[in-house]
Design an enzyme around this catalytic site. Structure first.
Site, PDB file in Angstrom:
ATOM      1  N   GLU A  87       1.979  -7.959  -2.323  1.00 28.86           N
ATOM      2  CA  GLU A  87       1.234  -9.094  -1.225  1.00 28.86           C
ATOM      3  C   GLU A  87       1.166 -10.379  -1.669  1.00 28.86           C
ATOM      4  O   GLU A  87       0.182 -11.315  -0.756  1.00 28.86           O
ATOM      5  CB  GLU A  87      -0.163  -8.379  -1.916  1.00 28.86           C
ATOM      6  N   GLY A 126       1.155  -1.147   0.460  1.00 32.89           N
ATOM      7  CA  GLY A 126       0.085  -0.127   0.098  1.00 32.89           C
ATOM      8  C   GLY A 126       0.232   1.078   0.130  1.00 32.89           C
ATOM      9  O   GLY A 126       0.636   2.585  -0.314  1.00 32.89           O
TER      10      GLY A 126
HETATM   11  N1  COA Z   1       1.702  -3.837   8.396  1.00 29.92           N
HETATM   12  C1  COA Z   1       1.503  -4.052   9.863  1.00 29.92           C
HETATM   13  N2  COA Z   1       2.973  -3.796  10.632  1.00 29.92           N
HETATM   14  C2  COA Z   1       3.627  -3.203   9.661  1.00 29.92           C
HETATM   15  C3  COA Z   1       3.914  -3.742   8.850  1.00 29.92           C
HETATM   16  C4  COA Z   1       3.049  -3.394   7.807  1.00 29.92           C
HETATM   17  N3  COA Z   1       2.652  -4.058   6.842  1.00 29.92           N
HETATM   18  N4  COA Z   1       5.076  -3.169   8.297  1.00 29.92           N
HETATM   19  C5  COA Z   1       6.443  -3.256   9.492  1.00 29.92           C
HETATM   20  N5  COA Z   1       5.476  -3.379  10.652  1.00 29.92           N
HETATM   21  C6  COA Z   1       5.418  -3.176  11.790  1.00 29.92           C
HETATM   22  C7  COA Z   1       5.997  -4.826  12.348  1.00 29.92           C
HETATM   23  O1  COA Z   1       5.492  -5.289  12.681  1.00 29.92           O
HETATM   24  C8  COA Z   1       7.275  -3.927  13.818  1.00 29.92           C
HETATM   25  O2  COA Z   1       6.198  -4.052  14.644  1.00 29.92           O
HETATM   26  P1  COA Z   1       6.173  -4.245  16.141  1.00 29.92           P
HETATM   27  O3  COA Z   1       7.612  -3.470  16.712  1.00 29.92           O
HETATM   28  O4  COA Z   1       5.573  -3.777  17.053  1.00 29.92           O
HETATM   29  O5  COA Z   1       6.934  -5.862  16.199  1.00 29.92           O
HETATM   30  C9  COA Z   1       7.112  -2.191  13.524  1.00 29.92           C
HETATM   31  O6  COA Z   1       6.374  -2.301  11.987  1.00 29.92           O
HETATM   32  C10 COA Z   1       9.098  -2.366  12.429  1.00 29.92           C
HETATM   33  O7  COA Z   1       8.830  -3.556  11.086  1.00 29.92           O
HETATM   34  P2  COA Z   1       9.754  -4.453  11.518  1.00 29.92           P
HETATM   35  O8  COA Z   1      10.064  -5.549  10.843  1.00 29.92           O
HETATM   36  O9  COA Z   1      10.524  -5.090  12.977  1.00 29.92           O
HETATM   37  O10 COA Z   1      11.620  -4.009  10.734  1.00 29.92           O
HETATM   38  P3  COA Z   1      12.973  -4.584   9.271  1.00 29.92           P
HETATM   39  O11 COA Z   1      13.202  -3.503   8.918  1.00 29.92           O
HETATM   40  O12 COA Z   1      12.854  -5.398  10.283  1.00 29.92           O
HETATM   41  O13 COA Z   1      12.237  -5.046   8.086  1.00 29.92           O
HETATM   42  C11 COA Z   1      10.517  -4.153   6.254  1.00 29.92           C
HETATM   43  C12 COA Z   1      11.291  -3.679   7.223  1.00 29.92           C
HETATM   44  C13 COA Z   1       9.517  -3.751   5.715  1.00 29.92           C
HETATM   45  C14 COA Z   1      10.743  -5.586   5.765  1.00 29.92           C
HETATM   46  C15 COA Z   1       9.153  -5.424   6.764  1.00 29.92           C
HETATM   47  O14 COA Z   1       8.138  -4.341   8.313  1.00 29.92           O
HETATM   48  C16 COA Z   1       8.067  -6.471   6.249  1.00 29.92           C
HETATM   49  O15 COA Z   1       8.317  -6.657   5.529  1.00 29.92           O
HETATM   50  N6  COA Z   1       7.254  -5.355   6.510  1.00 29.92           N
HETATM   51  C17 COA Z   1       5.852  -5.771   5.576  1.00 29.92           C
HETATM   52  C18 COA Z   1       6.177  -5.264   4.138  1.00 29.92           C
HETATM   53  C19 COA Z   1       4.818  -6.142   3.765  1.00 29.92           C
HETATM   54  O16 COA Z   1       4.244  -6.530   3.592  1.00 29.92           O
HETATM   55  N7  COA Z   1       3.885  -4.537   3.513  1.00 29.92           N
HETATM   56  C20 COA Z   1       2.768  -5.409   2.157  1.00 29.92           C
HETATM   57  C21 COA Z   1       1.317  -5.249   3.368  1.00 29.92           C
HETATM   58  S1  COA Z   1       0.281  -5.655   2.272  1.00 29.92           S
END
Ligand code: COA
Length: 257
Positions: free
Chosen positions: A133, A110
């Site tokens: 996604e 998103g």
């Molecule tokens: N929705 C909800 N929470 C999210 C999020 C999302 N799309 N992306 C990140 N967060 C949250 C994590 O759950 C974490 O929360 P917490 O500290 O309470 O556990 C916080 O943000 C930090 O993220 P984290 O994953 O620890 O950071 P990272 O640097 O290790 O990884 C990413 C960064 C972007 C690679 C990873 O967060 C990720 O893969 N996010 C989802 C991406 C995704 O699939 N987006 C499409 C959604 S439809």
């Protein structure tokens, strides 16, 4: 008045910052509704000439829709989520005032769709773009399958959509997904400068440009016909008189007073 976004106005430019840094600015439904509201209000505010949309912090523009919010959604809830999200993206895309995305880090799912709904994208060198996604068992739901094709072409779009691989800022630049890549420290100033430059042009002509370009991609619309129509109508506006008079009299046009 907003809980998930910050609004700062300076020099007639309204900067909207997603303010959920601890969640990498993940887009829950309330955040998207607030962004839509801010754009709609800004479009009614004569003191706002352009928008910059960004995320708080140095790590993320927006890391996607909020997965924790939709994880247990029913089919009906997910359909509504997608339709409402589309309305937000359409409000940005059809904003009569320019919207520049200042992409300051992760722009995933998103977040990538939000950036793509903006008229222009400037990325910091640490930005990453992707549509992950399919890792979650869904296709994109906020227009990603359509706008990514429009920006990078069908082949690259399908590759990004099917592999879920993220690309870095310079790859995004080479694909036409972003307009420019700058160092993070320069990102907001670069966007501000660009917004100011566009703001000095005829606001009506800018609005017409946005409409014509959007009509090129809108079902049932013909951008060529829109162009003929708005070109003609422009000749009846004060902006046209000011712009042509300024040229003929070798002075700088002033469209705002
Ligand atoms: N929705 C909800 N929470 C999210 C999020 C999302 N799309 N992306 C990140 N967060 C949250 C994590 O759950 C974490 O929360 P917490 O500290 O309470 O556990 C916080 O943000 C930090 O993220 P984290 O994953 O620890 O950071 P990272 O640097 O290790 O990884 C990413 C960064 C972007 C690679 C990873 O967060 C990720 O893969 N996010 C989802 C991406 C995704 O699939 N987006 C499409 C959604 S439809």
């Amino acid at each position: 008045m907003y809980k998930n976004i910050l609004i700062e106005s300076a020099d007639n430019i309204c900067t909207i910052s997603i303010n959920r840094e601890a969640k990498l600015n993940a887009l829950n439904i309330a955040t998207l509704a607030e962004i839509k509201d801010a754009i709609e209000h800004g479009n009614q505010d004569k003191d706002i000439y352009a928008f910059i949309l960004t995320g708080k912090g140095v790590k993320a523009f927006a890391a996607g829709a909020d997965i924790s919010e939709f994880a247990n959604f029913s089919v009906a809830e997910a359909t509504k989520m997608s339709a409402d999200g589309h309305a937000v993206m359409n409000a940005i895309e059809n904003s009569v005032k320019p919207v520049i995305a200042a992409v300051n880090g992760f722009s995933l799912g998103g977040g990538c769709e939000l950036a793509m709904a903006c008229h222009i994208r400037i990325a910091s060198s640490n930005a990453k773009f992707g549509q992950p996604e399919v890792n979650l068992g869904v296709p994109p739901g906020y227009g990603g399958t359509q706008r990514l094709v429009q920006l990078v072409g069908k082949g690259k779009a399908l590759e990004m959509l099917m592999t879920a691989d993220a690309i870095d800022a310079n790859t995004a630049l080479s694909l036409g997904l972003v307009n420019q890549v700058v160092e993070q420290a320069d990102l907001l100033a670069t966007c501000h400068k660009l917004a100011t430059k566009i703001s000095r042009k005829s606001p009506l002509a800018i609005q017409n440009v946005i409409n014509c370009v959007n009509d090129s991609f809108s079902e049932g619309k013909d951008g060529f016909n829109t162009e003929i129509e708005v070109f003609g109508k422009a000749f009846g506006t004060l902006d046209f008189k000011e712009g042509t008079d300024a040229f003929l009299n070798k002075r700088r046009a002033n469209f705002r007073d």
